[in-house]
Design a protein around this motif. Structure first.
Motif, PDB file in Angstrom:
ATOM      1  N   LEU A 143     -18.579  14.343 -61.997  1.00  0.00           N
ATOM      2  CA  LEU A 143     -17.732  14.533 -62.685  1.00  0.00           C
ATOM      3  C   LEU A 143     -16.670  16.143 -61.259  1.00  0.00           C
ATOM      4  N   TYR A 144     -17.462  16.707 -61.385  1.00  0.00           N
ATOM      5  CA  TYR A 144     -17.286  16.994 -60.086  1.00  0.00           C
ATOM      6  C   TYR A 144     -16.591  16.848 -59.284  1.00  0.00           C
ATOM      7  N   LYS A 145     -16.809  15.810 -58.565  1.00  0.00           N
ATOM      8  CA  LYS A 145     -16.405  14.787 -57.515  1.00  0.00           C
ATOM      9  C   LYS A 145     -15.079  14.066 -58.866  1.00  0.00           C
TER      10      LYS A 145
ATOM     11  N   TYR B 102     -11.401  10.639 -51.668  1.00  0.00           N
ATOM     12  CA  TYR B 102     -12.854  11.606 -51.309  1.00  0.00           C
ATOM     13  C   TYR B 102     -12.024  12.837 -50.892  1.00  0.00           C
ATOM     14  N   PRO B 103     -10.820  13.295 -51.507  1.00  0.00           N
ATOM     15  CA  PRO B 103      -9.849  14.189 -50.018  1.00  0.00           C
ATOM     16  C   PRO B 103     -10.225  15.532 -50.183  1.00  0.00           C
ATOM     17  N   GLN B 104      -9.863  15.652 -49.362  1.00  0.00           N
ATOM     18  CA  GLN B 104     -10.231  16.939 -47.999  1.00  0.00           C
ATOM     19  C   GLN B 104      -8.708  17.386 -47.927  1.00  0.00           C
ATOM     20  N   VAL B 105      -9.074  18.603 -47.802  1.00  0.00           N
ATOM     21  CA  VAL B 105      -6.967  19.004 -48.280  1.00  0.00           C
ATOM     22  C   VAL B 105      -7.495  20.483 -47.490  1.00  0.00           C
ATOM     23  N   PHE B 106      -8.290  21.403 -47.162  1.00  0.00           N
ATOM     24  CA  PHE B 106      -8.493  22.082 -46.036  1.00  0.00           C
ATOM     25  C   PHE B 106      -8.579  22.571 -44.805  1.00  0.00           C
TER      26      PHE B 106
END
Length: 246
Positions: free
Chosen positions: A5-7, A42-46
């Motif tokens: 759910l978190y994903k 699987y977004p990585q934005v930082f």
């Protein structure tokens, strides 16, 4: 279920931030070699930073301790409950026995992993010539890892480390230190330099180094303890040696 759910929620919230890059990639990828669909986002934005960030305590203290083990050059090294990165890497050049209250199912050559209770170690007195306990003592007795609540758990653990250390043996010890002794319950304790020394009355301090909490400096080797007076949560690195007779 919660992890899934978190994903899903993370993908929904963060996907717009990477959608432009996704479109550019799709346009440039003339001969696709991989399946690329929005459902697999699987977004990585930082991570678009100028420099690579890292945990100053855990990168520097394990690097410091690994170098000391190399300098000590033991036939075998015993580690109690340090970050798994440390025994894993050190086992590349010296056999390591790793012990933890929660044993780690880690399989590598030159590395064994078993259970141990730091407040009641099973080793014989004066038996270990090369020993480490890195960034661990500050947790003992706070219950964070399922261990019993004990305000003096850290003192008992340090007494055990001193007991099992062999005469002329080396103990590599790392813990948070600062200008004031504080418990940030139930995460950890922060010690002063003097409090750490008091934990090991039967040992001699061969080297004190530390990693400042902030800034770009690395390890301050052979540091003056007065340097800690400006620190709140630094990483203290202590190399203790047991005298021939105690």
């Amino acid at each position: 279920m919660l992890k899934k759910l978190y994903k899903v929620l993370k993908n929904i919230v963060l996907s717009p931030f990477v959608f432009s890059d996704y479109q550019d990639f799709k346009q440039l990828d003339k001969e696709p070699r991989f399946k690329l669909e929005i459902k697999d986002f699987y977004p990585q934005v930082f991570d678009k930073t100028v420099t690579t960030g890292f945990d100053r305590h855990y990168v520097y203290h394990t690097a410091w301790a690994a170098r000391k083990v190399r300098e000590i050059a033991p036939n075998v090294h015993i580690d109690i409950a340090s970050s798994l990165y440390f025994p894993s890497i050190v086992s590349a050049f010296v056999p390591v026995e790793f012990y933890d209250y929660r044993p780690a199912p880690l399989t590598l050559s030159n590395l064994t992993t078993q259970h141990a209770d730091l407040t009641n170690l099973h080793f014989a007195s004066n038996s270990i010539r090369s020993l480490s306990c890195l960034h661990t003592i500050e947790h003992i007795g706070l219950g964070r890892y399922g261990d019993p609540i004990d305000p003096n758990g850290d003192k008992k653990a340090c007494a055990e480390l001193s007991r099992v250390l062999a005469p002329e043996g080396s103990l590599l010890f790392v813990t948070p230190i600062g200008k004031e002794a504080v418990i940030q319950f139930n995460a950890h304790r922060i010690y002063t330099y003097d409090l750490v020394k008091q934990l090991f009355p039967d040992l001699e301090l061969k080297e004190f180094s530390f990693v400042p909490e902030k800034g770009v400096d690395g390890i301050h080797e052979n540091a003056n303890p007065s340097e800690i007076n400006n620190e709140t949560y630094a990483c203290g690195c202590f190399w203790f040696v047991k005298p021939k007779t105690t």
